[in-house]
Design a protein around this motif. Structure first.
Motif, PDB file in Angstrom:
ATOM      1  N   ARG A   1     -90.870  18.012  62.472  1.00  0.00           N
ATOM      2  CA  ARG A   1     -89.886  17.833  61.061  1.00  0.00           C
ATOM      3  C   ARG A   1     -90.697  18.186  59.909  1.00  0.00           C
ATOM      4  O   ARG A   1     -89.340  18.636  58.899  1.00  0.00           O
ATOM      5  CB  ARG A   1     -90.550  16.336  61.127  1.00  0.00           C
ATOM      6  CG  ARG A   1     -89.880  15.246  62.887  1.00  0.00           C
ATOM      7  CD  ARG A   1     -88.278  15.581  62.635  1.00  0.00           C
ATOM      8  NE  ARG A   1     -87.908  15.055  64.107  1.00  0.00           N
ATOM      9  CZ  ARG A   1     -86.402  14.788  64.317  1.00  0.00           C
ATOM     10  NH1 ARG A   1     -86.158  15.946  64.246  1.00  0.00           N
ATOM     11  NH2 ARG A   1     -86.340  14.927  65.823  1.00  0.00           N
ATOM     12  N   ASP A   2     -91.720  18.405  59.635  1.00  0.00           N
ATOM     13  CA  ASP A   2     -91.536  19.108  58.713  1.00  0.00           C
ATOM     14  C   ASP A   2     -91.556  20.509  58.029  1.00  0.00           C
ATOM     15  O   ASP A   2     -92.149  21.348  56.920  1.00  0.00           O
ATOM     16  CB  ASP A   2     -93.778  18.803  58.013  1.00  0.00           C
ATOM     17  CG  ASP A   2     -93.783  16.793  57.896  1.00  0.00           C
ATOM     18  OD1 ASP A   2     -92.128  16.597  57.534  1.00  0.00           O
ATOM     19  OD2 ASP A   2     -94.187  16.331  58.158  1.00  0.00           O
TER      20      ASP A   2
ATOM     21  N   ARG B   1     -82.958  17.710  58.921  1.00  0.00           N
ATOM     22  CA  ARG B   1     -82.961  16.764  58.330  1.00  0.00           C
ATOM     23  C   ARG B   1     -84.010  15.118  58.246  1.00  0.00           C
ATOM     24  O   ARG B   1     -83.665  15.047  59.567  1.00  0.00           O
ATOM     25  CB  ARG B   1     -81.431  16.462  58.512  1.00  0.00           C
ATOM     26  CG  ARG B   1     -80.682  15.118  57.749  1.00  0.00           C
ATOM     27  CD  ARG B   1     -79.438  15.397  57.854  1.00  0.00           C
ATOM     28  NE  ARG B   1     -79.388  13.553  57.029  1.00  0.00           N
ATOM     29  CZ  ARG B   1     -77.727  13.776  56.962  1.00  0.00           C
ATOM     30  NH1 ARG B   1     -76.277  14.130  57.684  1.00  0.00           N
ATOM     31  NH2 ARG B   1     -77.621  12.492  56.139  1.00  0.00           N
ATOM     32  N   LYS B   2     -83.950  14.877  57.799  1.00  0.00           N
ATOM     33  CA  LYS B   2     -84.838  13.175  58.037  1.00  0.00           C
ATOM     34  C   LYS B   2     -84.522  12.149  57.086  1.00  0.00           C
ATOM     35  O   LYS B   2     -83.495  12.092  56.567  1.00  0.00           O
ATOM     36  CB  LYS B   2     -86.270  13.868  57.012  1.00  0.00           C
ATOM     37  CG  LYS B   2     -87.304  14.651  56.915  1.00  0.00           C
ATOM     38  CD  LYS B   2     -87.873  14.444  56.124  1.00  0.00           C
ATOM     39  CE  LYS B   2     -89.582  15.710  56.600  1.00  0.00           C
ATOM     40  NZ  LYS B   2     -88.504  16.606  56.421  1.00  0.00           N
TER      41      LYS B   2
ATOM     42  N   THR C   1     -82.804   9.078  56.168  1.00  0.00           N
ATOM     43  CA  THR C   1     -83.549   7.169  55.854  1.00  0.00           C
ATOM     44  C   THR C   1     -83.291   6.423  56.206  1.00  0.00           C
ATOM     45  O   THR C   1     -82.495   5.987  57.133  1.00  0.00           O
ATOM     46  CB  THR C   1     -82.951   7.889  54.309  1.00  0.00           C
ATOM     47  OG1 THR C   1     -81.795   7.067  54.092  1.00  0.00           O
ATOM     48  CG2 THR C   1     -83.326   9.014  53.756  1.00  0.00           C
TER      49      THR C   1
ATOM     50  N   GLU D   1     -79.851   5.114  58.044  1.00  0.00           N
ATOM     51  CA  GLU D   1     -80.201   4.572  60.510  1.00  0.00           C
ATOM     52  C   GLU D   1     -79.201   3.434  59.246  1.00  0.00           C
ATOM     53  O   GLU D   1     -78.939   2.884  60.929  1.00  0.00           O
ATOM     54  CB  GLU D   1     -81.637   4.069  60.248  1.00  0.00           C
ATOM     55  CG  GLU D   1     -82.477   5.253  60.210  1.00  0.00           C
ATOM     56  CD  GLU D   1     -83.885   4.458  60.548  1.00  0.00           C
ATOM     57  OE1 GLU D   1     -84.139   3.632  61.237  1.00  0.00           O
ATOM     58  OE2 GLU D   1     -84.965   5.237  61.099  1.00  0.00           O
TER      59      GLU D   1
ATOM     60  N   ASP E   1     -91.468   3.173  63.423  1.00  0.00           N
ATOM     61  CA  ASP E   1     -92.228   3.688  62.084  1.00  0.00           C
ATOM     62  C   ASP E   1     -92.515   2.798  61.552  1.00  0.00           C
ATOM     63  O   ASP E   1     -93.142   3.223  60.345  1.00  0.00           O
ATOM     64  CB  ASP E   1     -90.930   3.626  61.248  1.00  0.00           C
ATOM     65  CG  ASP E   1     -89.536   4.953  61.751  1.00  0.00           C
ATOM     66  OD1 ASP E   1     -90.469   5.691  62.057  1.00  0.00           O
ATOM     67  OD2 ASP E   1     -88.509   4.092  61.150  1.00  0.00           O
TER      68      ASP E   1
ATOM     69  N   THR F   1     -85.330  22.894  57.074  1.00  0.00           N
ATOM     70  CA  THR F   1     -85.917  21.931  57.674  1.00  0.00           C
ATOM     71  C   THR F   1     -84.277  20.911  58.334  1.00  0.00           C
ATOM     72  O   THR F   1     -83.566  21.053  58.350  1.00  0.00           O
ATOM     73  CB  THR F   1     -86.888  21.852  57.001  1.00  0.00           C
ATOM     74  OG1 THR F   1     -87.597  20.941  57.931  1.00  0.00           O
ATOM     75  CG2 THR F   1     -86.402  20.858  55.687  1.00  0.00           C
TER      76      THR F   1
ATOM     77  N   ARG G   1     -88.030   8.592  68.866  1.00  0.00           N
ATOM     78  CA  ARG G   1     -89.446   7.954  68.716  1.00  0.00           C
ATOM     79  C   ARG G   1     -89.252   6.300  69.664  1.00  0.00           C
ATOM     80  O   ARG G   1     -90.442   6.217  69.331  1.00  0.00           O
ATOM     81  CB  ARG G   1     -88.901   7.680  66.701  1.00  0.00           C
ATOM     82  CG  ARG G   1     -88.874   9.118  66.162  1.00  0.00           C
ATOM     83  CD  ARG G   1     -89.286   8.757  64.863  1.00  0.00           C
ATOM     84  NE  ARG G   1     -88.696   7.576  63.758  1.00  0.00           N
ATOM     85  CZ  ARG G   1     -87.073   7.888  63.332  1.00  0.00           C
ATOM     86  NH1 ARG G   1     -86.837   8.923  63.445  1.00  0.00           N
ATOM     87  NH2 ARG G   1     -87.017   6.294  63.043  1.00  0.00           N
TER      88      ARG G   1
ATOM     89  N   LEU H   1     -82.050  11.878  66.492  1.00  0.00           N
ATOM     90  CA  LEU H   1     -83.253  12.744  65.159  1.00  0.00           C
ATOM     91  C   LEU H   1     -83.819  11.528  65.970  1.00  0.00           C
ATOM     92  O   LEU H   1     -84.869  11.875  65.793  1.00  0.00           O
ATOM     93  CB  LEU H   1     -82.356  13.127  64.207  1.00  0.00           C
ATOM     94  CG  LEU H   1     -81.469  14.576  63.991  1.00  0.00           C
ATOM     95  CD1 LEU H   1     -81.461  14.228  62.642  1.00  0.00           C
ATOM     96  CD2 LEU H   1     -82.417  15.666  64.382  1.00  0.00           C
ATOM     97  N   MET H   2     -83.443  11.019  65.268  1.00  0.00           N
ATOM     98  CA  MET H   2     -84.126   9.266  66.542  1.00  0.00           C
ATOM     99  C   MET H   2     -84.725   8.871  67.058  1.00  0.00           C
ATOM    100  O   MET H   2     -85.491   8.222  67.484  1.00  0.00           O
ATOM    101  CB  MET H   2     -83.957   7.794  64.891  1.00  0.00           C
ATOM    102  CG  MET H   2     -83.388   8.408  63.912  1.00  0.00           C
ATOM    103  SD  MET H   2     -81.920   7.023  63.512  1.00  0.00           S
ATOM    104  CE  MET H   2     -80.371   7.124  64.236  1.00  0.00           C
TER     105      MET H   2
END
Length: 223
Positions: free
Chosen positions: A34-35, A78-79, A81, A85, A221, A76, A172, A168-169
């Motif tokens: 992810r980074d 995308r994260k 937030t 969400e 999280d 990279t 997890r 993307l989530m």
């Protein structure tokens, strides 16, 4: 003179399509950190192809919101937030309630739901094989199939984009102990309510399902 019958042309998968599909799958299912910041040159070398299809794939994935540009460095993943969400699940909840209600009104026979049962059965097999990636793919297929059963073509396109962001989530959430089994149970509840043509119950089950996924993400999280 013999009548000529037109037949659909089988479209070959281009290098650009293959590059796009490989990069997208790696993004959604954990092939990249992810980074990690990567360039089209690096990706072209890894994929053993020219930079042109890689550049096109990256541009498409940026438009879809799965990648973001880092000036003078590359791209990279995308994260998402916490606020995003909330937006994603608000949109999905609002839309998918209408989807399952529409399925009830257009469904001619409960046999039409067999395709959903097959998908969930495959999810059970994925759990047995400890295949989280396949499980997430099938989860996506379950929700998109609901949309197709409702004959909502435009909404299907909207949900495709939302599901990309959800994926993307997704890994997890699935990694939380017991969540995969809960998803299977919730999917069967949705199918049962559809079979019974119970509009109130199917609304409850789809909302519970999405809320449980959201709460699982919050739990993951925080740990």
């Amino acid at each position: 003179m013999e009548e000529i019958q037109l037949k659909p042309i089988q479209k070959e998968t281009t290098t650009q399509d293959k590059v796009y599909n490989q990069i997208k799958k790696s993004i959604l299912f954990g092939g990249f950190s992810r980074d990690e910041i990567f360039t089209e040159v690096q990706l072209a070398e890894i994929l053993n192809t020219s930079r042109t299809p890689v550049r096109a794939a990256i541009q498409d994935l940026v438009k879809e919101g799965l990648l973001v540009w880092i000036p003078r460095k590359g791209v990279t993943i995308r994260k998402i937030t916490v606020e995003e969400e909330d937006e994603i699940f608000l949109l999905r909840s609002t839309i998918e309630v209408q989807v399952v209600k529409k399925v009830i009104t257009v469904m001619k026979s409960p046999k039409e739901l067999q395709i959903l049962k097959i998908i969930v059965s495959k999810q059970e097999e994925a759990v047995k094989n400890d295949d989280a990636v396949k499980f997430i793919e099938l989860d996506h297929e379950f929700h998109i199939t609901l949309t197709r059963l409702a004959n909502f073509s435009i909404i299907e396109q909207v949900l495709q984009n939302l599901h990309n962001l959800t994926q993307l989530m997704g890994l997890r959430a699935v990694k939380k102990q017991g969540r995969a089994q809960d998803v299977i149970k919730e999917h069967y509840q949705i199918i049962q309510a559809l079979e019974e043509q119970n509009s109130d119950l199917v609304e409850k089950y789809i909302l519970d399902h999405l809320n449980n996924t959201k709460e699982t993400l919050f739990y993951v999280d925080q740990t």
